[in-house]
Design a protein around this motif. Structure first.
Motif, PDB file in Angstrom:
ATOM      1  N   ALA A 171      40.676  41.924  40.819  1.00 32.20           N
ATOM      2  CA  ALA A 171      41.569  40.767  40.959  1.00 32.20           C
ATOM      3  C   ALA A 171      40.789  39.461  40.819  1.00 32.20           C
ATOM      4  O   ALA A 171      41.219  38.550  40.103  1.00 32.20           O
ATOM      5  CB  ALA A 171      42.290  40.826  42.294  1.00 32.20           C
ATOM      6  N   ASP A 172      39.642  39.363  41.484  1.00 31.21           N
ATOM      7  CA  ASP A 172      38.831  38.139  41.393  1.00 31.21           C
ATOM      8  C   ASP A 172      38.284  37.925  39.992  1.00 31.21           C
ATOM      9  O   ASP A 172      38.294  36.808  39.472  1.00 31.21           O
ATOM     10  CB  ASP A 172      37.663  38.190  42.384  1.00 31.21           C
ATOM     11  CG  ASP A 172      38.101  37.988  43.824  1.00 31.21           C
ATOM     12  OD1 ASP A 172      39.246  37.525  44.045  1.00 31.21           O
ATOM     13  OD2 ASP A 172      37.315  38.313  44.726  1.00 31.21           O
ATOM     14  N   SER A 204      39.748  47.230  43.578  1.00 30.71           N
ATOM     15  CA  SER A 204      40.819  46.286  43.250  1.00 30.71           C
ATOM     16  C   SER A 204      40.527  44.831  43.641  1.00 30.71           C
ATOM     17  O   SER A 204      40.875  43.927  42.862  1.00 30.71           O
ATOM     18  CB  SER A 204      42.151  46.750  43.830  1.00 30.71           C
ATOM     19  OG  SER A 204      42.076  46.879  45.220  1.00 30.71           O
ATOM     20  N   THR A 216      39.404  39.014  37.042  1.00 29.65           N
ATOM     21  CA  THR A 216      40.395  38.759  35.999  1.00 29.65           C
ATOM     22  C   THR A 216      41.401  37.673  36.343  1.00 29.65           C
ATOM     23  O   THR A 216      42.132  37.220  35.473  1.00 29.65           O
ATOM     24  CB  THR A 216      41.180  40.047  35.683  1.00 29.65           C
ATOM     25  OG1 THR A 216      41.883  40.457  36.862  1.00 29.65           O
ATOM     26  CG2 THR A 216      40.258  41.146  35.199  1.00 29.65           C
ATOM     27  N   MET A 239      43.951  38.184  38.255  1.00 28.89           N
ATOM     28  CA  MET A 239      45.272  38.793  38.464  1.00 28.89           C
ATOM     29  C   MET A 239      45.575  38.866  39.958  1.00 28.89           C
ATOM     30  O   MET A 239      44.674  38.771  40.791  1.00 28.89           O
ATOM     31  CB  MET A 239      45.374  40.173  37.815  1.00 28.89           C
ATOM     32  CG  MET A 239      44.527  41.249  38.437  1.00 28.89           C
ATOM     33  SD  MET A 239      44.763  42.904  37.739  1.00 28.89           S
ATOM     34  CE  MET A 239      44.351  42.678  36.031  1.00 28.89           C
ATOM     35  N   HIS A 240      46.843  39.017  40.268  1.00 25.92           N
ATOM     36  CA  HIS A 240      47.272  39.158  41.654  1.00 25.92           C
ATOM     37  C   HIS A 240      46.710  40.451  42.223  1.00 25.92           C
ATOM     38  O   HIS A 240      46.549  41.444  41.506  1.00 25.92           O
ATOM     39  CB  HIS A 240      48.804  39.164  41.726  1.00 25.92           C
ATOM     40  CG  HIS A 240      49.330  39.063  43.117  1.00 25.92           C
ATOM     41  ND1 HIS A 240      49.528  40.157  43.917  1.00 25.92           N
ATOM     42  CD2 HIS A 240      49.686  37.974  43.850  1.00 25.92           C
ATOM     43  CE1 HIS A 240      49.995  39.755  45.091  1.00 25.92           C
ATOM     44  NE2 HIS A 240      50.104  38.437  45.076  1.00 25.92           N
ATOM     45  N   ARG A 241      46.415  40.465  43.507  1.00 26.65           N
ATOM     46  CA  ARG A 241      45.796  41.650  44.126  1.00 26.65           C
ATOM     47  C   ARG A 241      46.679  42.884  44.019  1.00 26.65           C
ATOM     48  O   ARG A 241      46.180  43.990  43.839  1.00 26.65           O
ATOM     49  CB  ARG A 241      45.418  41.382  45.567  1.00 26.65           C
ATOM     50  CG  ARG A 241      46.576  41.085  46.463  1.00 26.65           C
ATOM     51  CD  ARG A 241      46.122  40.684  47.865  1.00 26.65           C
ATOM     52  NE  ARG A 241      47.221  40.136  48.601  1.00 26.65           N
ATOM     53  CZ  ARG A 241      47.899  40.808  49.529  1.00 26.65           C
ATOM     54  NH1 ARG A 241      47.539  42.018  49.844  1.00 26.65           N
ATOM     55  NH2 ARG A 241      48.915  40.248  50.136  1.00 26.65           N
ATOM     56  N   ASP A 242      48.019  42.710  44.099  1.00 23.34           N
ATOM     57  CA  ASP A 242      48.917  43.859  43.959  1.00 23.34           C
ATOM     58  C   ASP A 242      48.860  44.445  42.548  1.00 23.34           C
ATOM     59  O   ASP A 242      48.916  45.655  42.359  1.00 23.34           O
ATOM     60  CB  ASP A 242      50.357  43.477  44.302  1.00 23.34           C
ATOM     61  CG  ASP A 242      50.534  43.150  45.780  1.00 23.34           C
ATOM     62  OD1 ASP A 242      49.686  43.581  46.596  1.00 23.34           O
ATOM     63  OD2 ASP A 242      51.514  42.456  46.115  1.00 23.34           O
ATOM     64  N   THR A 243      48.724  43.589  41.565  1.00 25.46           N
ATOM     65  CA  THR A 243      48.590  44.050  40.181  1.00 25.46           C
ATOM     66  C   THR A 243      47.283  44.805  40.009  1.00 25.46           C
ATOM     67  O   THR A 243      47.238  45.861  39.360  1.00 25.46           O
ATOM     68  CB  THR A 243      48.651  42.858  39.208  1.00 25.46           C
ATOM     69  OG1 THR A 243      49.874  42.151  39.434  1.00 25.46           O
ATOM     70  CG2 THR A 243      48.575  43.311  37.768  1.00 25.46           C
ATOM     71  N   ALA A 244      46.214  44.289  40.607  1.00 26.34           N
ATOM     72  CA  ALA A 244      44.914  44.965  40.537  1.00 26.34           C
ATOM     73  C   ALA A 244      44.981  46.335  41.200  1.00 26.34           C
ATOM     74  O   ALA A 244      44.418  47.311  40.685  1.00 26.34           O
ATOM     75  CB  ALA A 244      43.838  44.100  41.179  1.00 26.34           C
TER      76      ALA A 244
END
Length: 75
Positions: A33-34, A29, A36, A38-43
């Motif tokens: 996250a890095d 994750s 894409t 996206m936020h780490r929680d989303t990942a």
């Protein structure tokens, strides 16, 4: 880009989700996250979705098959 494609009747949502699921199945994750943005929680949610345990689904399908009347219709 998505808006331009949508204006021409090309939907990219399914392709985007498939690509994210494929990445999430292969990457941890923090990397997802890095990569894409996206936020780490989303990942974390994407990785959990991609690596989901299918045992409950398979058990439910097996129950459905046992309960279904024998009609000769094979799905």
């Amino acid at each position: 880009m998505t808006q331009k494609l949508n204006r021409h009747g090309i939907s990219v949502c399914a392709a985007r989700n498939s690509a994210l699921a494929a990445l999430a199945a292969d990457l941890p994750s923090p990397i997802l996250a890095d990569l894409t943005g996206m936020h780490r929680d989303t990942a974390i949610r994407w990785v959990a979705y991609a690596r989901r345990d299918w045992a409950a689904y398979l058990a439910a399908r097996a129950d459905d098959q046992r309960e279904a009347p024998a009609t000769g219709d094979h799905r």
